[in-house]
Design an enzyme around this catalytic site. Structure first.
Site, PDB file in Angstrom:
ATOM      1  N   ASN A   9       0.868  -1.190   0.000  1.00 15.52           N
ATOM      2  CA  ASN A   9       0.000   0.000   0.000  1.00 15.52           C
ATOM      3  C   ASN A   9       0.903   1.238   0.000  1.00 15.52           C
ATOM      4  O   ASN A   9       1.525   1.549   1.012  1.00 15.52           O
ATOM      5  CB  ASN A   9      -0.879  -0.039   1.258  1.00 15.52           C
ATOM      6  CG  ASN A   9      -1.678   1.231   1.445  1.00 15.52           C
ATOM      7  OD1 ASN A   9      -1.814   2.038   0.520  1.00 15.52           O
ATOM      8  ND2 ASN A   9      -2.210   1.421   2.643  1.00 15.52           N
ATOM      9  N   LYS A  11       0.052   4.288  -0.212  1.00 16.36           N
ATOM     10  CA  LYS A  11      -0.601   5.483   0.372  1.00 16.36           C
ATOM     11  C   LYS A  11      -0.387   6.690  -0.548  1.00 16.36           C
ATOM     12  O   LYS A  11      -0.341   6.522  -1.760  1.00 16.36           O
ATOM     13  CB  LYS A  11      -0.084   5.733   1.786  1.00 16.36           C
ATOM     14  CG  LYS A  11      -0.089   4.472   2.645  1.00 16.36           C
ATOM     15  CD  LYS A  11       0.127   4.745   4.095  1.00 16.36           C
ATOM     16  CE  LYS A  11       0.239   3.438   4.835  1.00 16.36           C
ATOM     17  NZ  LYS A  11       0.238   3.590   6.265  1.00 16.36           N
ATOM     18  N   HIS A  95      -9.332   0.924   5.235  1.00 13.29           N
ATOM     19  CA  HIS A  95      -8.014   1.084   5.858  1.00 13.29           C
ATOM     20  C   HIS A  95      -8.170   1.981   7.081  1.00 13.29           C
ATOM     21  O   HIS A  95      -8.996   2.905   7.082  1.00 13.29           O
ATOM     22  CB  HIS A  95      -7.034   1.696   4.846  1.00 13.29           C
ATOM     23  CG  HIS A  95      -5.623   1.698   5.348  1.00 13.29           C
ATOM     24  ND1 HIS A  95      -5.159   2.654   6.218  1.00 13.29           N
ATOM     25  CD2 HIS A  95      -4.589   0.847   5.119  1.00 13.29           C
ATOM     26  CE1 HIS A  95      -3.878   2.389   6.501  1.00 13.29           C
ATOM     27  NE2 HIS A  95      -3.520   1.292   5.848  1.00 13.29           N
ATOM     28  N   GLU A  97      -6.581   4.403   8.113  1.00 12.91           N
ATOM     29  CA  GLU A  97      -6.452   5.847   7.839  1.00 12.91           C
ATOM     30  C   GLU A  97      -7.768   6.396   7.265  1.00 12.91           C
ATOM     31  O   GLU A  97      -8.142   7.531   7.531  1.00 12.91           O
ATOM     32  CB  GLU A  97      -5.255   6.093   6.907  1.00 12.91           C
ATOM     33  CG  GLU A  97      -3.942   5.933   7.670  1.00 12.91           C
ATOM     34  CD  GLU A  97      -2.780   5.407   6.856  1.00 12.91           C
ATOM     35  OE1 GLU A  97      -2.823   5.471   5.615  1.00 12.91           O
ATOM     36  OE2 GLU A  97      -1.825   4.913   7.476  1.00 12.91           O
ATOM     37  N   GLU A 167      -5.089  -5.215  10.702  1.00 13.43           N
ATOM     38  CA  GLU A 167      -4.064  -4.194  10.892  1.00 13.43           C
ATOM     39  C   GLU A 167      -4.308  -3.454  12.207  1.00 13.43           C
ATOM     40  O   GLU A 167      -5.116  -2.504  12.249  1.00 13.43           O
ATOM     41  CB  GLU A 167      -4.100  -3.190   9.746  1.00 13.43           C
ATOM     42  CG  GLU A 167      -3.892  -3.813   8.384  1.00 13.43           C
ATOM     43  CD  GLU A 167      -3.361  -2.789   7.394  1.00 13.43           C
ATOM     44  OE1 GLU A 167      -2.262  -3.000   6.876  1.00 13.43           O
ATOM     45  OE2 GLU A 167      -4.029  -1.772   7.172  1.00 13.43           O
ATOM     46  N   GLY A 173       2.636   2.128  10.709  1.00 14.94           N
ATOM     47  CA  GLY A 173       3.540   3.257  10.533  1.00 14.94           C
ATOM     48  C   GLY A 173       4.244   3.684  11.812  1.00 14.94           C
ATOM     49  O   GLY A 173       4.838   4.753  11.874  1.00 14.94           O
ATOM     50  N   SER A 213       3.723  -2.275  10.212  1.00 10.02           N
ATOM     51  CA  SER A 213       5.188  -2.256  10.317  1.00 10.02           C
ATOM     52  C   SER A 213       5.847  -3.580   9.913  1.00 10.02           C
ATOM     53  O   SER A 213       6.797  -4.036  10.558  1.00 10.02           O
ATOM     54  CB  SER A 213       5.622  -1.841  11.721  1.00 10.02           C
ATOM     55  OG  SER A 213       5.130  -0.536  12.012  1.00 10.02           O
TER      56      SER A 213
HETATM   57  C1  PEP Z   1      -0.586  -0.025   5.944  1.00 10.04           C
HETATM   58  O1  PEP Z   1      -0.597   1.077   5.453  1.00 10.04           O
HETATM   59  O2  PEP Z   1      -1.505  -0.792   5.679  1.00 10.04           O
HETATM   60  C2  PEP Z   1       0.519  -0.409   6.837  1.00 10.04           C
HETATM   61  C3  PEP Z   1       0.452  -1.549   7.434  1.00 10.04           C
HETATM   62  O3  PEP Z   1       1.557   0.488   6.975  1.00 10.04           O
HETATM   63  P1  PEP Z   1       3.009   0.198   7.610  1.00 10.04           P
HETATM   64  O4  PEP Z   1       3.513  -1.093   6.994  1.00 10.04           O
HETATM   65  O5  PEP Z   1       3.839   1.374   7.215  1.00 10.04           O
HETATM   66  O6  PEP Z   1       2.839   0.070   9.091  1.00 10.04           O
END
Ligand code: PEP
Length: 252
Positions: A9, A11, A95, A97, A167, A173, A213
């Site tokens: 992803n 973003k 997601h 976000e 997630e 992040g 992460s």
């Molecule tokens: C994501 O955006 O779905 C995500 C898991 O981000 P990150 O790997 O940066 O934590």
């Protein structure tokens, strides 16, 4: 047997030229890699040019979000009809976000998932608890509520085309990954819930990805867990070498 699935992803990162550069390097690094299903989700502006470059490759295209109508007066929105024509086979919905910054709820996630399925695109439905919810012992309750609300009325046939991404919001992040055991516990819970809602066959064939992460250094530990079928990768998918290492680490 569920084939491992690693999705990146991006973003709101990468201009079109940067996207094409990244994809060029990624395709070189993962050429011939057929033990893992691979997808990338660039921003809307790059979907079309990236799709042209991905044709005939082993990397599939995902969008990061969509609206549920085919067309209309919805300024700023992109429809599943448009995504299908561009060549998206997946689209992320719900997601964290989108849920937390843009106030999206389960009802919107469900409408998007349904519209995507109608256009032959597999939704990657994201669920996950916040840190306060985990600390209060409400992680499973939160995820159950999100699953219930985001998949209400989806048929068994449709569910064979849905991917779930767990997630935990506190791990996205932040550099904090859930331990493989913490992730496995939630993945097993999700699979169990899917079994009750859609039956054992659907539950055992549904891909449940972990996100939060994920890096080349922790992917193998996560993939060693029975119910973790792959990863939704944010930051580490922006670098072709680290994403390719995660893909290789995703093999069982
Ligand atoms: C994501 O955006 O779905 C995500 C898991 O981000 P990150 O790997 O940066 O934590």
């Amino acid at each position: 047997m569920r084939k491992p699935f690693i999705a990146g992803n991006w973003k709101m990162h990468k201009t079109v030229s940067q996207a094409l550069e990244l994809i060029e390097e990624l395709l070189r690094l993962v050429a011939g890699e057929d033990e893992v299903r691979i997808a990338i989700a660039p921003p809307f502006t790059s979907l079309y040019p990236v799709a042209q470059r991905l044709k005939g490759s082993n990397v599939e295209l995902s969008a990061q979000d969509c609206f549920w109508e085919d067309e209309g007066a919805y300024t700023g929105e992109i429809s599943p009809l448009m995504l299908a024509e561009v060549g998206c086979t997946y689209c992320i919905v719900g997601h964290s976000e989108r849920r937390h910054i843009f106030g999206e709820g389960n009802e919107e996630v469900l409408r998007k998932a349904r519209a995507l399925l109608e256009h032959g695109i597999s939704p990657i439905v994201c669920v996950g608890e916040t840190l306060p919810e985990r600390e209060k012992g409400q992680a499973m309750e939160t995820v159950k509520h999100q699953l219930h609300g985001s998949l209400k009325g989806i048929t068994k046939e449709e569910m064979t085309r849905v991917v779930i991404a767990y997630e935990p919001v506190w791990a996205i992040g932040t550099g904090k990954t859930a331990t493989p055991q913490q992730a496995q516990e939630m993945h097993a819970f999700i699979r169990d819930w899917l079994g009750q809602a859609f039956g054992g066959d659907i539950a055992s064939s549904c891909s449940i990805l972990y996100g939060g992460s994920v890096k080349p250094t922790n992917i193998q530990g996560l993939m060693a867990m029975e119910d973790i079928d792959g990863a939704l990768v944010g930051g580490a998918s922006l670098d072709a070498a680290s994403f390719a290492q995660i893909i290789k680490g995703g093999k069982r």
